[in-house]
Design an enzyme around this catalytic site. Structure first.
Site, mmCIF file in Angstrom:
data_model
loop_
_atom_site.group_PDB
_atom_site.id
_atom_site.type_symbol
_atom_site.label_atom_id
_atom_site.label_comp_id
_atom_site.label_asym_id
_atom_site.label_seq_id
_atom_site.Cartn_x
_atom_site.Cartn_y
_atom_site.Cartn_z
ATOM 1 N N MET A 19 142.917 31.922 59.249
ATOM 2 C CA MET A 19 142.893 30.551 58.334
ATOM 3 C C MET A 19 144.591 30.316 59.082
ATOM 4 O O MET A 19 145.379 29.539 57.785
ATOM 5 C CB MET A 19 142.953 30.576 56.980
ATOM 6 N N HIS B 223 147.683 39.256 60.843
ATOM 7 C CA HIS B 223 146.611 38.608 62.139
ATOM 8 C C HIS B 223 146.924 39.190 63.309
ATOM 9 O O HIS B 223 146.446 39.569 64.209
ATOM 10 C CB HIS B 223 147.463 37.284 62.238
ATOM 11 N N GLN C 170 135.214 27.413 51.229
ATOM 12 C CA GLN C 170 135.056 28.993 50.471
ATOM 13 C C GLN C 170 136.225 28.845 49.540
ATOM 14 O O GLN C 170 136.563 29.940 49.242
ATOM 15 C CB GLN C 170 135.893 30.032 52.044
ATOM 16 N N GLY D 166 139.862 42.223 59.064
ATOM 17 C CA GLY D 166 140.323 43.013 58.361
ATOM 18 C C GLY D 166 140.180 43.506 56.790
ATOM 19 O O GLY D 166 139.091 43.482 56.391
ATOM 20 N N LYS E 119 141.160 45.154 54.618
ATOM 21 C CA LYS E 119 142.226 44.206 53.843
ATOM 22 C C LYS E 119 140.803 43.300 52.927
ATOM 23 O O LYS E 119 141.492 43.033 52.119
ATOM 24 C CB LYS E 119 142.831 42.912 54.386
ATOM 25 N N ASP E 120 140.101 42.130 53.346
ATOM 26 C CA ASP E 120 139.317 41.707 52.668
ATOM 27 C C ASP E 120 137.862 42.688 53.510
ATOM 28 O O ASP E 120 137.217 42.164 53.943
ATOM 29 C CB ASP E 120 139.252 40.326 52.933
ATOM 30 N N GLN F 62 134.492 40.774 52.151
ATOM 31 C CA GLN F 62 134.281 39.914 53.335
ATOM 32 C C GLN F 62 133.527 40.335 54.683
ATOM 33 O O GLN F 62 132.657 40.001 55.241
ATOM 34 C CB GLN F 62 135.803 39.131 53.681
ATOM 35 N N SER G 275 149.112 36.022 53.877
ATOM 36 C CA SER G 275 149.503 34.508 53.637
ATOM 37 C C SER G 275 149.678 33.648 52.456
ATOM 38 O O SER G 275 151.034 33.281 52.141
ATOM 39 C CB SER G 275 148.560 33.452 54.612
ATOM 40 N N ARG G 276 149.391 33.867 51.161
ATOM 41 C CA ARG G 276 149.001 33.494 50.070
ATOM 42 C C ARG G 276 150.382 34.734 49.518
ATOM 43 O O ARG G 276 151.374 33.979 48.697
ATOM 44 C CB ARG G 276 148.033 34.549 49.534
HETATM 45 P P1 AMP Z 1 142.722 34.501 57.251
HETATM 46 O O1 AMP Z 1 143.544 34.247 57.998
HETATM 47 O O2 AMP Z 1 144.037 35.152 55.778
HETATM 48 O O3 AMP Z 1 141.967 34.494 56.811
HETATM 49 O O4 AMP Z 1 142.208 36.234 57.555
HETATM 50 C C1 AMP Z 1 141.883 36.090 58.908
HETATM 51 C C2 AMP Z 1 141.633 37.396 58.906
HETATM 52 O O5 AMP Z 1 142.810 39.022 59.153
HETATM 53 C C3 AMP Z 1 140.828 38.457 58.078
HETATM 54 O O6 AMP Z 1 139.122 39.419 59.008
HETATM 55 C C4 AMP Z 1 141.794 39.065 57.161
HETATM 56 O O7 AMP Z 1 141.102 40.058 56.610
HETATM 57 C C5 AMP Z 1 142.937 39.872 57.867
HETATM 58 N N1 AMP Z 1 143.926 40.169 57.409
HETATM 59 C C6 AMP Z 1 144.522 39.116 56.988
HETATM 60 N N2 AMP Z 1 145.797 40.067 56.723
HETATM 61 C C7 AMP Z 1 145.497 41.093 57.058
HETATM 62 C C8 AMP Z 1 146.000 42.585 56.958
HETATM 63 N N3 AMP Z 1 147.668 42.567 55.398
HETATM 64 N N4 AMP Z 1 146.110 43.102 57.772
HETATM 65 C C9 AMP Z 1 144.484 43.724 58.505
HETATM 66 N N5 AMP Z 1 143.763 42.307 58.217
HETATM 67 C C10 AMP Z 1 144.671 41.070 58.024
#
Ligand code: AMP
Length: 285
Positions: free
Chosen positions: A30, A37, A61, A150, A152-153, A156, A189-190
């Site tokens: 996103m 990322h 979402q 990631g 992290k989620d 998901q 990002s948050r």
């Molecule tokens: P997002 O842009 O937040 O939807 O994240 C895009 C991808 O990056 C998703 O697969 C997340 O799980 C992954 N991601 C977000 N934050 C992290 C992090 N700190 N470490 C590793 N992967 C991440």
């Protein structure tokens, strides 16, 4: 690097590559890139001939009261960062390219999506419907050989694995470790929403996970005791979690004791930000 905005352009770019037998990797995002990322892009860059990154803040979402409008965006910076990682194609479609007038199909992954983030009291079931629907679409649009997510989620990632398994989508799902700032805060990002004081308080999430790890390392395996050790760190920072739960790392069912790998998942509001983090306890990681 080419930035494309339509599915037709994406397909036109990828079709000859696929015909030439080149391996295509996809990193769905996103945007508002951080090192988390970029770590996915690096891994995907190493393992594929052609690297596609999607940048799409997916309205489906986000719940009605959530931060879709406020979600941080900086496409120019993202373009520069992606280019520097050797991304070949940045796919950044507008909302009506992904959800044109009349769009009316939803992908629902059962079971796994009804708990933690998917609980009615949290983001609710619509959240993972939005995720599964957009990821299924991205898989059909790019038809990647592999896609990168990631840890992290964590929930998901499990939902995506179930999606591709249940629907026989021919893509390898790779889950990459959580990237943290040196002080332990998981990149998100948050985090941009946090004031310096809130950022300091948010460090308690990582401390909570580490306290749970230490408790398991000392030989305590009962879920209640492990969760209590984590909870104490949140309490010290004045953080009331939305949830703090020990679950099976494979199917998210509740676990009474750490026996094999278990997922300790936490979500909490700190200021304007709702943060999530997790650790695998008692496993190989
Ligand atoms: P997002 O842009 O937040 O939807 O994240 C895009 C991808 O990056 C998703 O697969 C997340 O799980 C992954 N991601 C977000 N934050 C992290 C992090 N700190 N470490 C590793 N992967 C991440």
């Amino acid at each position: 690097m080419r930035t494309v905005r339509t599915v037709a352009e994406l397909r036109e770019l990828l079709a000859p590559e696929r015909r030439a037998g080149r391996r295509i990797g996809l990193v769905p995002t996103m945007g508002y890139f951080h090192d988390g990322h970029l770590s996915l892009m690096r891994r995907a860059r190493e393992e594929n001939d052609l690297l596609v990154v999607s940048l799409f803040v997916n309205p489906a979402q986000f719940g009605p009261g959530e931060d879709f409008q406020a979600y941080p965006r900086d496409e120019d910076r993202d373009e520069r960062l992606a280019e520097a990682e050797g991304v070949d194609v940045l796919f950044a479609p507008p909302v009506d390219e992904v959800y044109p007038d009349g769009f009316d199909t939803t992908v629902i992954v059962g079971g796994l999506t009804e708990t933690l983030e998917g609980d009615e009291a949290q983001r609710g079931p619509d959240h993972f419907q939005g995720v599964a629907t957009v990821v299924a679409k991205l898989f059909n649009m790019a038809q990647p050989d592999a896609a990168y997510f990631g840890q992290k989620d964590a929930q998901q990632a499990l939902v995506i694995r179930k999606l591709v398994s249940d629907l026989d989508i021919p893509v390898a799902i790779e889950v990459c470790p959580t990237i943290r700032d040196p002080d332990g805060l998981a990149l998100s990002s948050r985090n941009a929403y946090l004031t310096p004081e809130e950022r300091e308080r948010a460090l308690a999430l990582n401390r909570a996970l580490r306290a749970a790890e230490a408790t398991v390392a000392e030989g305590t395996v009962e879920a209640d005791a492990v969760v209590a050790a984590a909870r104490a760190e949140l309490d010290r920072a004045g953080i009331e979690p939305d949830y703090l739960q020990l679950r099976s790392a494979t199917d998210l069912s509740p676990v009474e004791r750490v026996n094999g790998s278990a997922l300790l998942a936490v979500a909490a509001r700190v200021g304007r930000a709702r943060l999530i983090d997790n650790a695998i306890l008692g496993g190989d990681q």
